[in-house]
Motif scaffolding. Structure first.
Motif, PDB file in Angstrom:
ATOM      1  N   THR A  49      -0.535  -7.879   0.243  1.00 32.80           N
ATOM      2  CA  THR A  49      -0.676  -6.677  -0.580  1.00 32.80           C
ATOM      3  C   THR A  49       0.251  -5.619  -0.004  1.00 32.80           C
ATOM      4  O   THR A  49       0.547  -5.617   1.190  1.00 32.80           O
ATOM      5  CB  THR A  49      -2.103  -6.099  -0.601  1.00 32.80           C
ATOM      6  OG1 THR A  49      -2.507  -5.773   0.724  1.00 32.80           O
ATOM      7  CG2 THR A  49      -3.084  -7.035  -1.240  1.00 32.80           C
ATOM      8  N   LEU A  50       0.689  -4.739  -0.856  1.00 28.57           N
ATOM      9  CA  LEU A  50       1.494  -3.615  -0.412  1.00 28.57           C
ATOM     10  C   LEU A  50       0.549  -2.505   0.020  1.00 28.57           C
ATOM     11  O   LEU A  50      -0.306  -2.075  -0.750  1.00 28.57           O
ATOM     12  CB  LEU A  50       2.393  -3.120  -1.548  1.00 28.57           C
ATOM     13  CG  LEU A  50       3.300  -1.951  -1.181  1.00 28.57           C
ATOM     14  CD1 LEU A  50       4.406  -2.431  -0.258  1.00 28.57           C
ATOM     15  CD2 LEU A  50       3.887  -1.324  -2.415  1.00 28.57           C
ATOM     16  N   ASP A  51       0.677  -2.091   1.254  1.00 29.43           N
ATOM     17  CA  ASP A  51      -0.133  -0.995   1.778  1.00 29.43           C
ATOM     18  C   ASP A  51       0.791   0.191   2.005  1.00 29.43           C
ATOM     19  O   ASP A  51       2.005   0.044   2.045  1.00 29.43           O
ATOM     20  CB  ASP A  51      -0.802  -1.424   3.090  1.00 29.43           C
ATOM     21  CG  ASP A  51      -1.911  -0.475   3.528  1.00 29.43           C
ATOM     22  OD1 ASP A  51      -2.331   0.376   2.721  1.00 29.43           O
ATOM     23  OD2 ASP A  51      -2.350  -0.587   4.678  1.00 29.43           O
ATOM     24  N   HIS A  52       0.206   1.351   2.125  1.00 28.00           N
ATOM     25  CA  HIS A  52       0.973   2.572   2.365  1.00 28.00           C
ATOM     26  C   HIS A  52       0.517   3.198   3.672  1.00 28.00           C
ATOM     27  O   HIS A  52      -0.680   3.378   3.882  1.00 28.00           O
ATOM     28  CB  HIS A  52       0.778   3.556   1.208  1.00 28.00           C
ATOM     29  CG  HIS A  52       1.372   3.069  -0.070  1.00 28.00           C
ATOM     30  ND1 HIS A  52       0.697   2.233  -0.921  1.00 28.00           N
ATOM     31  CD2 HIS A  52       2.594   3.275  -0.606  1.00 28.00           C
ATOM     32  CE1 HIS A  52       1.479   1.960  -1.951  1.00 28.00           C
ATOM     33  NE2 HIS A  52       2.640   2.581  -1.788  1.00 28.00           N
ATOM     34  N   LEU A  53       1.467   3.513   4.532  1.00 31.84           N
ATOM     35  CA  LEU A  53       1.171   4.158   5.804  1.00 31.84           C
ATOM     36  C   LEU A  53       0.385   5.439   5.574  1.00 31.84           C
ATOM     37  O   LEU A  53      -0.665   5.657   6.166  1.00 31.84           O
ATOM     38  CB  LEU A  53       2.470   4.448   6.557  1.00 31.84           C
ATOM     39  CG  LEU A  53       2.339   5.159   7.882  1.00 31.84           C
ATOM     40  CD1 LEU A  53       1.589   4.293   8.876  1.00 31.84           C
ATOM     41  CD2 LEU A  53       3.717   5.501   8.435  1.00 31.84           C
ATOM     42  N   LEU A  54       0.886   6.284   4.700  1.00 32.60           N
ATOM     43  CA  LEU A  54       0.150   7.481   4.276  1.00 32.60           C
ATOM     44  C   LEU A  54      -0.470   7.145   2.928  1.00 32.60           C
ATOM     45  O   LEU A  54       0.254   6.881   1.964  1.00 32.60           O
ATOM     46  CB  LEU A  54       1.095   8.682   4.155  1.00 32.60           C
ATOM     47  CG  LEU A  54       1.798   9.062   5.456  1.00 32.60           C
ATOM     48  CD1 LEU A  54       2.800  10.176   5.202  1.00 32.60           C
ATOM     49  CD2 LEU A  54       0.795   9.471   6.514  1.00 32.60           C
ATOM     50  N   PRO A  55      -1.799   7.091   2.835  1.00 32.42           N
ATOM     51  CA  PRO A  55      -2.471   6.634   1.617  1.00 32.42           C
ATOM     52  C   PRO A  55      -2.030   7.393   0.365  1.00 32.42           C
ATOM     53  O   PRO A  55      -1.822   8.605   0.399  1.00 32.42           O
ATOM     54  CB  PRO A  55      -3.949   6.889   1.904  1.00 32.42           C
ATOM     55  CG  PRO A  55      -4.047   6.930   3.388  1.00 32.42           C
ATOM     56  CD  PRO A  55      -2.749   7.497   3.869  1.00 32.42           C
ATOM     57  N   VAL A  56      -1.893   6.662  -0.721  1.00 28.97           N
ATOM     58  CA  VAL A  56      -1.471   7.235  -1.990  1.00 28.97           C
ATOM     59  C   VAL A  56      -2.478   8.267  -2.485  1.00 28.97           C
ATOM     60  O   VAL A  56      -2.098   9.250  -3.116  1.00 28.97           O
ATOM     61  CB  VAL A  56      -1.268   6.117  -3.042  1.00 28.97           C
ATOM     62  CG1 VAL A  56      -0.959   6.686  -4.399  1.00 28.97           C
ATOM     63  CG2 VAL A  56      -0.164   5.179  -2.582  1.00 28.97           C
ATOM     64  N   SER A  57      -3.762   8.095  -2.147  1.00 31.12           N
ATOM     65  CA  SER A  57      -4.768   9.063  -2.591  1.00 31.12           C
ATOM     66  C   SER A  57      -4.537  10.433  -1.951  1.00 31.12           C
ATOM     67  O   SER A  57      -4.939  11.448  -2.505  1.00 31.12           O
ATOM     68  CB  SER A  57      -6.173   8.574  -2.258  1.00 31.12           C
ATOM     69  OG  SER A  57      -6.333   8.452  -0.859  1.00 31.12           O
TER      70      SER A  57
END
Length: 95
Positions: A49-57
């Motif tokens: 899955t693609l995760d984001h270091l700084l959450p998209v929320s």
């Protein structure tokens, strides 16, 4: 009203670029099973899955930023949620 930006072509392109690098999971450090694709990957805990270091929320402006993209297992990504920190495997609490 705009649709979900994660369903668009730019997001899929970012996922494909990250998948092509075949990095291990940035959260637990173990290999990701990149052979899992399609419907079987949507529920498998060891799939990419693609995760984001700084959450998209918290930082929606960084949704499509490659510098914010990370490869993760579905299980690790779900467990992390939208926290800004990552609890690494093998870490213990000191009381």
């Amino acid at each position: 009203m705009a649709g979900n930006p994660r369903n668009g072509r730019p997001y899929r392109r970012l996922c494909d670029q990250q998948r092509a690098m075949q990095y291990p999971c940035w959260i637990c450090g173990t290999d990701i099973d990149y052979s899992l694709t399609g419907p079987e990957a949507s529920k498998h805990p060891l799939a990419f899955t693609l995760d984001h270091l700084l959450p998209v929320s918290k930082r929606p402006d960084l949704l499509l930023d490659p510098a914010n993209a990370r490869s993760a297992h579905r299980r690790c990504n779900s467990r992390r949620g939208n926290r800004m920190t990552v609890k690494t495997a093998g870490a213990s609490r000191r009381w």
